[in-house]
Design a protein around this motif. Structure first.
Motif, PDB file in Angstrom:
ATOM      1  N   GLU A 164     -62.878 -81.769 -26.940  1.00  0.00           N
ATOM      2  CA  GLU A 164     -64.336 -81.934 -26.873  1.00  0.00           C
ATOM      3  C   GLU A 164     -64.714 -83.279 -26.268  1.00  0.00           C
ATOM      4  O   GLU A 164     -65.801 -83.416 -25.683  1.00  0.00           O
ATOM      5  N   LEU A 165     -63.837 -84.268 -26.402  1.00  0.00           N
ATOM      6  CA  LEU A 165     -64.118 -85.562 -25.774  1.00  0.00           C
ATOM      7  C   LEU A 165     -64.028 -85.464 -24.262  1.00  0.00           C
ATOM      8  O   LEU A 165     -64.830 -86.071 -23.542  1.00  0.00           O
ATOM      9  N   TRP A 166     -63.034 -84.706 -23.765  1.00  0.00           N
ATOM     10  CA  TRP A 166     -62.881 -84.620 -22.307  1.00  0.00           C
ATOM     11  C   TRP A 166     -64.081 -83.908 -21.693  1.00  0.00           C
ATOM     12  O   TRP A 166     -64.447 -84.196 -20.547  1.00  0.00           O
ATOM     13  N   GLU A 167     -64.702 -82.995 -22.439  1.00  0.00           N
ATOM     14  CA  GLU A 167     -65.870 -82.269 -21.926  1.00  0.00           C
ATOM     15  C   GLU A 167     -67.078 -83.184 -21.743  1.00  0.00           C
ATOM     16  O   GLU A 167     -67.980 -82.864 -20.970  1.00  0.00           O
ATOM     17  N   ARG A 168     -67.099 -84.308 -22.453  1.00  0.00           N
ATOM     18  CA  ARG A 168     -68.196 -85.269 -22.307  1.00  0.00           C
ATOM     19  C   ARG A 168     -67.642 -86.652 -22.001  1.00  0.00           C
ATOM     20  O   ARG A 168     -68.090 -87.679 -22.517  1.00  0.00           O
ATOM     21  N   ALA A 169     -66.633 -86.674 -21.114  1.00  0.00           N
ATOM     22  CA  ALA A 169     -65.964 -87.931 -20.778  1.00  0.00           C
ATOM     23  C   ALA A 169     -66.933 -88.949 -20.193  1.00  0.00           C
ATOM     24  O   ALA A 169     -66.765 -90.161 -20.404  1.00  0.00           O
ATOM     25  N   ASP A 170     -67.956 -88.488 -19.480  1.00  0.00           N
ATOM     26  CA  ASP A 170     -68.908 -89.413 -18.876  1.00  0.00           C
ATOM     27  C   ASP A 170     -69.728 -90.158 -19.917  1.00  0.00           C
ATOM     28  O   ASP A 170     -70.347 -91.185 -19.599  1.00  0.00           O
ATOM     29  N   ALA A 171     -69.731 -89.676 -21.157  1.00  0.00           N
ATOM     30  CA  ALA A 171     -70.506 -90.326 -22.212  1.00  0.00           C
ATOM     31  C   ALA A 171     -69.674 -91.307 -23.021  1.00  0.00           C
ATOM     32  O   ALA A 171     -70.169 -91.896 -23.986  1.00  0.00           O
ATOM     33  N   LEU A 172     -68.388 -91.495 -22.628  1.00  0.00           N
ATOM     34  CA  LEU A 172     -67.494 -92.399 -23.348  1.00  0.00           C
ATOM     35  C   LEU A 172     -66.886 -93.418 -22.391  1.00  0.00           C
ATOM     36  O   LEU A 172     -66.800 -93.177 -21.179  1.00  0.00           O
ATOM     37  N   ASP A 173     -66.442 -94.547 -22.954  1.00  0.00           N
ATOM     38  CA  ASP A 173     -65.844 -95.614 -22.153  1.00  0.00           C
ATOM     39  C   ASP A 173     -64.416 -95.938 -22.560  1.00  0.00           C
ATOM     40  O   ASP A 173     -63.710 -96.645 -21.845  1.00  0.00           O
TER      41      ASP A 173
END
Length: 374
Positions: free
Chosen positions: A77-86
């Motif tokens: 689920e993190l990879w699906e919103r990778a743009d929202a993480l640093d």
């Protein structure tokens, strides 16, 4: 040599001009809940955004301390919103470190991995190569480089107070005659359990950081407790390229605990008992705060330095212990993300330690001394 010198207060960096770097934390067991989450939250420039755990009990525990945190059931689920993480921090079981770190890097995310980064040095170097190819930060959480006793010993070495060091003894011993269970005590090779890779990752990393590359390794490894599957009493002898000999002990079956460090030099020796206080403080719910004391141990636990007599009979003189500074690790991670500086501990350094651990495993299994780089 990496690491903060320790100041007695919780470390931090000035808040960056922009928003803090958003961190996804994979795993909320011992490593995630006791070490990573509190230290991330205490670091200026970092914000704990998402915790990956499918356990409702662990989610409730996390909400109690981090009410605004989000949750995900899987790392995917993190990879699906990778743009929202640093940044992604991997604190899940050892067997998951390589596949989850690989997926994070392939998703374009910088990564911190709890130790051991992998089961083999080859896997660690492959991850390092992938991070370099992608131009991404990859660091390994070797927090024991910021232990109070380690920082103190490093200062003594830098000041030359011991003379030429000849022997370094390091012990990480416990008295746990009853099994606790779980993957850390599993004998299944894929779990990467046992003390060799658990506590050994710490003591070997410290020895290499202090005294440089290893050229020769000898080890003894035993399974002492009834019903145990993985090693719970292990010894490693390391010969460093510079001539220092390190004797490293890790045990869950030590009925009497030896000194944490015993360092013998040509001019003096240094003996230190007791563990750094930071893990105990974090387990008790204490948290580092900027400007407030952190990592300080009682005066009566100070090590002693001298020559010709045992410290237990009054020999030598007490040496002030520098405060421990686990917050410095994530402060340097924030620096690296913001400024492109080197990470606090590289994957290549972790691979060097894994070379020693792999040699130790072979030595103990075959009863041989292993030459490195031969």
């Amino acid at each position: 040599m990496n690491g903060s010198t320790g100041t007695g207060t919780a470390s931090g960096v000035p808040a960056p001009a922009g928003p803090p770097f958003r961190v996804g934390l994979v795993g909320y067991g011992l490593a995630g809940s006791v070490f990573h989450a509190p230290l991330i939250a205490a670091t200026e420039g970092l914000a704990l955004d998402t915790i990956v755990t499918s356990s409702e009990e662990r989610r409730e525990q996390a909400r109690g301390e981090f009410p605004d945190v989000r949750f995900a059931a899987t790392a995917g689920e993190l990879w699906e919103r990778a743009d929202a993480l640093d940044l992604v921090v991997i604190a899940s079981p050892n067997r998951t470190h390589v596949p989850v770190a690989t997926a994070a890097l392939e998703a374009g995310l910088p990564v911190v991995v709890d130790k051991p980064i992998a089961g083999t040095a080859a896997e660690a170097r492959a991850l390092a190569g992938l991070a370099e190819q992608r131009g991404l930060l990859l660091s390994v959480f070797q927090n024991r480089r910021w232990d109070s006793d380690f920082l103190t010993l490093r200062r003594l070495l830098e000041d030359g107070e011991l003379g030429e060091v000849q022997r370094f003894e390091s012990r990480f011993e416990r008295w746990r005659p009853q099994l606790k269970g779980g993957w850390r005590e599993s004998g299944a090779p894929e779990e990467i359990g046992g003390l060799l890779y658990d506590l050994g990752s710490h003591v070997v990393d410290q020895a290499l950081a202090l005294f440089g590359p290893a050229v020769r390794v000898y080890a003894e490894s035993d399974v002492r407790r009834p019903g145990a599957e993985a090693d719970d009493d292990t010894f490693i002898a390391v010969t460093h390229a510079g001539g220092v000999r390190s004797h490293l002990y890790m045990s869950a079956t030590a009925a009497q605990l030896g000194p944490r460090f015993r360092v013998l030099g040509s001019a003096a020796g240094y003996v230190k008992y007791g563990l750094d206080p930071q893990e105990a403080a974090l387990r008790e719910g204490k948290r580092p705060e900027p400007g407030r004391p952190w990592g300080e141990e009682p005066r009566e636990l100070r090590g002693r330095m001298g020559s010709g007599e045992s410290p237990l009979t009054g020999g030598g003189h007490p040496v002030e212990t520098r405060p421990g500074d686990y917050p410095a690790y994530y402060a340097q991670v924030a620096d690296a993300l913001r400024d492109g500086t080197a990470p606090p501990v590289s994957a290549y350094e972790a691979a060097d330690a894994l070379d020693v651990l792999e040699a130790a495993r072979r030595s103990a299994r075959e009863g041989v001394t292993v030459e490195l780089g031969a």
